[in-house]
Design a protein around this motif. Sequence first.
Motif: not given
Length: 116
Positions: A27-56
């Motif tokens: 149920t996609f509409s009830t979950y917050d979503m995130w974008w992460y990115r990763q480069t070789p040899g580095k930990a995955r890092e948080l790029v952006a997030s959005i709440n379930s309603a798309g308002s934050d």
Amino acid sequence: VQLVESGGGLVQSGGSLTLSCAASGFTFSTYDMWWYRQTPGKARELVASINSAGSDMKYADFVRGRFTISRDNAKKMVYLEMKSLEVDDTALYFCNAHYPPGYHLWGQGTQVTVSS
């Protein structure tokens, strides 16, 4: 249950790309979503997030003002619009949902390469 990213590619420094992430099986509409990115040899890092309603929306300092996260709950899609891309933005970009609760659901990633 899956997330499928697309839209990556090769772009020159200063250019733009929009990444997409298609969700299915939950149920996609009830979950917050995130974008992460990763480069070789580095930990995955948080790029952006959005709440379930798309308002934050929240952004990492290194992308604030250049990237915009958005979602379309009717289409079960989350997007990352990237402008003024820099060589340091080169990475494999993943979308993420905390589904099921307590776990992380990841896509396969989409590669973004920024040339100088």
